[in-house]
Scaffold this active site. Structure first.
Site, mmCIF file in Angstrom:
data_model
loop_
_atom_site.group_PDB
_atom_site.id
_atom_site.type_symbol
_atom_site.label_atom_id
_atom_site.label_comp_id
_atom_site.label_asym_id
_atom_site.label_seq_id
_atom_site.Cartn_x
_atom_site.Cartn_y
_atom_site.Cartn_z
ATOM 1 N N ASP A 68 0.852 -1.190 0.000
ATOM 2 C CA ASP A 68 0.000 0.000 0.000
ATOM 3 C C ASP A 68 0.890 1.243 0.000
ATOM 4 O O ASP A 68 2.118 1.136 0.070
ATOM 5 C CB ASP A 68 -0.955 -0.008 1.209
ATOM 6 C CG ASP A 68 -0.230 -0.163 2.546
ATOM 7 O OD1 ASP A 68 1.006 0.049 2.610
ATOM 8 O OD2 ASP A 68 -0.888 -0.510 3.535
ATOM 9 N N ASN A 135 -7.631 -1.108 13.821
ATOM 10 C CA ASN A 135 -9.048 -1.145 13.436
ATOM 11 C C ASN A 135 -9.394 -2.365 12.578
ATOM 12 O O ASN A 135 -10.457 -2.431 11.988
ATOM 13 C CB ASN A 135 -9.429 0.146 12.690
ATOM 14 C CG ASN A 135 -8.692 0.294 11.369
ATOM 15 O OD1 ASN A 135 -7.806 -0.495 11.052
ATOM 16 N ND2 ASN A 135 -9.047 1.304 10.598
ATOM 17 N N HIS A 137 -7.790 -3.352 9.850
ATOM 18 C CA HIS A 137 -7.486 -3.270 8.414
ATOM 19 C C HIS A 137 -6.281 -4.140 8.055
ATOM 20 O O HIS A 137 -5.466 -4.489 8.901
ATOM 21 C CB HIS A 137 -7.296 -1.814 7.965
ATOM 22 C CG HIS A 137 -5.997 -1.182 8.330
ATOM 23 N ND1 HIS A 137 -5.780 0.185 8.264
ATOM 24 C CD2 HIS A 137 -4.816 -1.688 8.757
ATOM 25 C CE1 HIS A 137 -4.551 0.463 8.615
ATOM 26 N NE2 HIS A 137 -3.942 -0.651 8.924
ATOM 27 N N GLU A 142 -9.682 -0.721 4.675
ATOM 28 C CA GLU A 142 -10.238 -0.260 5.940
ATOM 29 C C GLU A 142 -11.556 -0.977 6.238
ATOM 30 O O GLU A 142 -12.136 -1.607 5.335
ATOM 31 C CB GLU A 142 -10.477 1.253 5.866
ATOM 32 C CG GLU A 142 -9.232 2.084 5.534
ATOM 33 C CD GLU A 142 -8.261 2.233 6.705
ATOM 34 O OE1 GLU A 142 -8.324 1.428 7.659
ATOM 35 O OE2 GLU A 142 -7.432 3.158 6.652
HETATM 36 P P1 PGA Z 1 1.830 -1.262 12.565
HETATM 37 O O1 PGA Z 1 0.770 -1.077 11.409
HETATM 38 O O2 PGA Z 1 2.628 -2.450 12.228
HETATM 39 O O3 PGA Z 1 2.633 0.007 12.521
HETATM 40 O O4 PGA Z 1 1.047 -1.392 13.830
HETATM 41 C C1 PGA Z 1 0.018 -2.144 10.952
HETATM 42 C C2 PGA Z 1 -1.105 -1.608 10.156
HETATM 43 O O5 PGA Z 1 -1.725 -0.611 10.582
HETATM 44 O O6 PGA Z 1 -1.400 -2.164 9.093
#
Ligand code: PGA
Length: 241
Positions: A68, A135, A137, A142
């Protein structure tokens, strides 16, 4: 579902995930890997760089595919996925990977850029390595994303904006991004989810034992026949053994 979750003691977690990735690279020297950015993979990448130095993680034939990207951030912004994957992994590899297929955040037509990147991914992903958002995702799919979500331009959830400026140090809150769609990720030969930290315990429980649904896009990963979760003990705290 639980049998697919490998709970690793916090101190060994990153090394164990890196060893498993290195083994895939040895088995499949021309592997096409979709790789995430963020805080979770960083220690895994550090361990992988060390394994690569010892000749145990051969990246030179591998192709890396961005999962992404944020839109609207300047080219050197530390939160950008291209900047962070180069900084945390690619620039430390010698030799580097055969290719890094980034998403061009500066492309004049983001929708066309999403289609272009999707076509790259459609040539095949051997292993999609993913992180889990607080959340629920995966990538920037999302909450609200169905299991067949295409690769597309997305509007970021409030949690994702806050993480970008807070933890990743974005110079401004990004509001949009491009993500590989869940449909494309579920078409990978293999899917791994990396999850670390107590703040991921509730989202991981939701993703593994909660009902499958688009309010937790990660829950759809359970549909994949070759789905493996690497969780540290803190993240796995709400899962029954
Ligand atoms: P993080 O992010 O590894 O920084 O917690 C994961 C994500 O939000 O996809």
């Amino acid at each position: 579902m639980i049998r697919r979750v490998e709970v690793v003691p916090d101190r060994d977690w990153a090394g164990r995930a890196a060893e498993a990735l290195a083994a895939r690279l040895r088995d499949r020297p021309h592997a096409r890997l979709c790789l995430p950015t963020g805080d979770t993979p960083r220690p895994v990448y550090r361990a992988l760089v060390e394994l690569a130095r010892r000749g145990e993680a051969p990246f030179d034939g591998a192709e890396l595919i961005a999962l992404d990207e944020y839109l609207g951030l300047p080219p050197d912004d530390p939160a950008r996925a291209d900047v962070s994957l180069r900084r945390d992994l690619i620039d430390a590899l010698s030799p580097g990977p055969a290719a890094f297929h980034a998403i061009d955040a500066d492309a004049p037509d983001p929708e066309a850029e999403a289609r272009r990147h999707d076509a790259v991914a459609a040539e095949g992903i051997d292993l999609a390595v993913l992180g889990l958002g607080v959340n629920g995702h995966v990538g920037l799919n999302e909450p609200g994303s169905p299991a067949d979500s295409p690769t597309r331009v997305v509007t970021l959830a409030a949690e994702s904006r806050a993480v970008a400026t807070g933890r990743y140090g974005a110079s401004a809150p990004p509001t949009r991004g491009i993500t590989l769609g869940l449909g494309r990720l579920l078409a990978a030969r293999e899917v791994w989810l990396l999850v670390a930290g107590a703040h991921k315990a509730a989202p991981l429980a939701r993703a593994i034992v909660g009902p499958e649904g688009s309010d937790c896009p990660a829950s759809f990963l359970r549909r994949h026949p070759r789905y493996r979760v690497f969780a540290d003990a803190s993240a796995a705290a709400l899962l029954d053994a």
